[in-house]
Scaffold this active site. Structure first.
Site, PDB file in Angstrom:
ATOM      1  N   ASP A  23      -9.763  -0.618   1.174  1.00 39.73           N
ATOM      2  CA  ASP A  23     -10.065   1.087   0.695  1.00 39.73           C
ATOM      3  C   ASP A  23     -10.734   1.756   1.111  1.00 39.73           C
ATOM      4  OD1 ASP A  23      -8.665   2.704  -1.125  1.00 39.73           O
ATOM      5  OD2 ASP A  23     -10.210   2.083  -2.809  1.00 39.73           O
ATOM      6  N   TYR A  25     -11.428   5.641  -0.049  1.00 35.55           N
ATOM      7  CA  TYR A  25     -11.834   6.176  -1.669  1.00 35.55           C
ATOM      8  C   TYR A  25     -12.196   5.512  -3.092  1.00 35.55           C
ATOM      9  CZ  TYR A  25     -10.853   9.422   2.014  1.00 35.55           C
ATOM     10  OH  TYR A  25     -10.611  10.666   3.080  1.00 35.55           O
ATOM     11  N   ARG A  54      -9.151  13.743  -8.820  1.00 40.63           N
ATOM     12  CA  ARG A  54      -8.908  12.066  -8.525  1.00 40.63           C
ATOM     13  C   ARG A  54      -7.458  11.636  -9.143  1.00 40.63           C
ATOM     14  NH1 ARG A  54      -8.712   8.192  -4.556  1.00 40.63           N
ATOM     15  NH2 ARG A  54      -9.426   6.582  -5.322  1.00 40.63           N
ATOM     16  N   SER A 129      -6.648   3.042   4.286  1.00 37.59           N
ATOM     17  CA  SER A 129      -6.628   3.646   3.555  1.00 37.59           C
ATOM     18  C   SER A 129      -5.191   4.621   3.272  1.00 37.59           C
ATOM     19  CB  SER A 129      -7.946   4.867   4.128  1.00 37.59           C
ATOM     20  OG  SER A 129      -8.227   5.955   3.158  1.00 37.59           O
ATOM     21  N   ASN A 130      -5.688   5.681   2.232  1.00 31.58           N
ATOM     22  CA  ASN A 130      -3.809   6.635   1.815  1.00 31.58           C
ATOM     23  C   ASN A 130      -4.962   8.619   2.943  1.00 31.58           C
ATOM     24  OD1 ASN A 130      -2.721   5.609   0.604  1.00 31.58           O
ATOM     25  ND2 ASN A 130      -3.265   6.080  -1.410  1.00 31.58           N
TER      26      ASN A 130
HETATM   27  C1  LAC Z   1      -7.258   5.090  -0.550  1.00 31.38           C
HETATM   28  C2  LAC Z   1      -7.193   5.422  -1.917  1.00 31.38           C
HETATM   29  C3  LAC Z   1      -6.346   5.269  -2.627  1.00 31.38           C
HETATM   30  O1  LAC Z   1      -8.391   5.119   0.002  1.00 31.38           O
HETATM   31  O2  LAC Z   1      -8.109   5.378  -2.370  1.00 31.38           O
HETATM   32  O3  LAC Z   1      -6.746   4.948   0.324  1.00 31.38           O
END
Ligand code: LAC
Length: 240
Positions: A23, A25, A54, A129-130
């Site tokens: 991941d 973030y 956040r 990641s998102n």
């Molecule tokens: C990401 C967020 C969920 O990086 O932290 O996908």
């Protein structure tokens, strides 16, 4: 006997971890590093803004996924910032908005990240990641980590956010591996559990010593920082 069975399964190639998906973030990149800019721009309100920002960013990602109204993470992040300033009765000029959005492209990696990635480099390493592809490419490049990853996988390809199984499925398809051969690493408890629910071997990085979300199941391992991951993976349990 059951111990022998699980040890045999654990060391069979089928169950070996061949790739790690991280991941972004909060896991590789410290979102708290926008806090100081928030404090500079909104004196005395920096932590209120950054925390609400956040929380709303994640909430909007889940709301949009449930409603089937995907917009990319940059859009979601900006909407969450606008909401947070409205809620805290702070005025947000176009210039300040642009500076805060830009901070998301210059997040600081956690201190142990570069060395931990180096120690894990015999495996295939990916980001999952998102974040939108543009956001991810920028943050990785600005942190000097471009060469550390073979793939930067964004949910934008499937237009639904984590923790939808459709999102985690993208990792399996992109890397061409079975779920059980992928180790998923996240410091967001909901994301670590989302990955576990999908079928990944999951490592929860719990830097803040937070309680685990009460969803009735557990990640495969809980670590304090990423620095613990290389030796854990060499242990028999994960047989890398
Ligand atoms: C990401 C967020 C969920 O990086 O932290 O996908």
């Amino acid at each position: 006997l059951s111990e022998t069975v699980s040890r045999e399964q654990g060391s069979s190639p089928k169950h070996q971890i061949k790739a790690l998906a991280f991941d972004a973030y909060g896991t590789l990149f410290d979102v708290a590093s926008v806090l100081s800019l928030c404090e500079e721009l909104f004196p005395g309100k920096g932590s209120a803004v950054s925390q609400m920002w956040r929380a709303k960013q994640l909430e909007y990602s889940w709301l949009r996924s449930l409603m089937g109204r995907y917009e990319n993470f940059s859009h979601v992040t900006e909407s969450a910032l606008v909401f947070s300033c409205n809620a805290l009765q702070l005025s947000l000029s176009g210039r300040v908005r642009a500076r805060l959005m830009d901070a998301y492209l210059h997040l600081t990696p956690f201190a142990e990240v570069p060395e931990a990635l180096k120690a894990l480099s015999s495996l295939k390493l990916a980001i999952f990641s998102n974040g939108s592809p543009q956001m991810l490419e920028a943050v990785v490049k600005n942190a000097g980590l471009t060469n550390a990853f073979t793939d930067i996988i964004s949910v934008d390809s499937v237009k639904i956010f984590k923790p939808s199984p459709l999102a985690y499925e993208l990792v399996v398809k992109t890397l061409g591996l079975e779920k059980s051969s992928v180790g998923f690493v996240s410091s967001n408890s909901w994301d670590a559990l989302g990955g576990k629910s999908f079928g990944f071997r999951t490592f929860w990085i719990n830097r803040a010593a937070a309680p685990l979300d009460e969803l009735g199941f557990q990640p495969d391992a809980k670590l304090k920082t990423l620095a613990e991951l290389p030796s854990l993976l060499k242990s028999q349990q994960f047989s890398v």
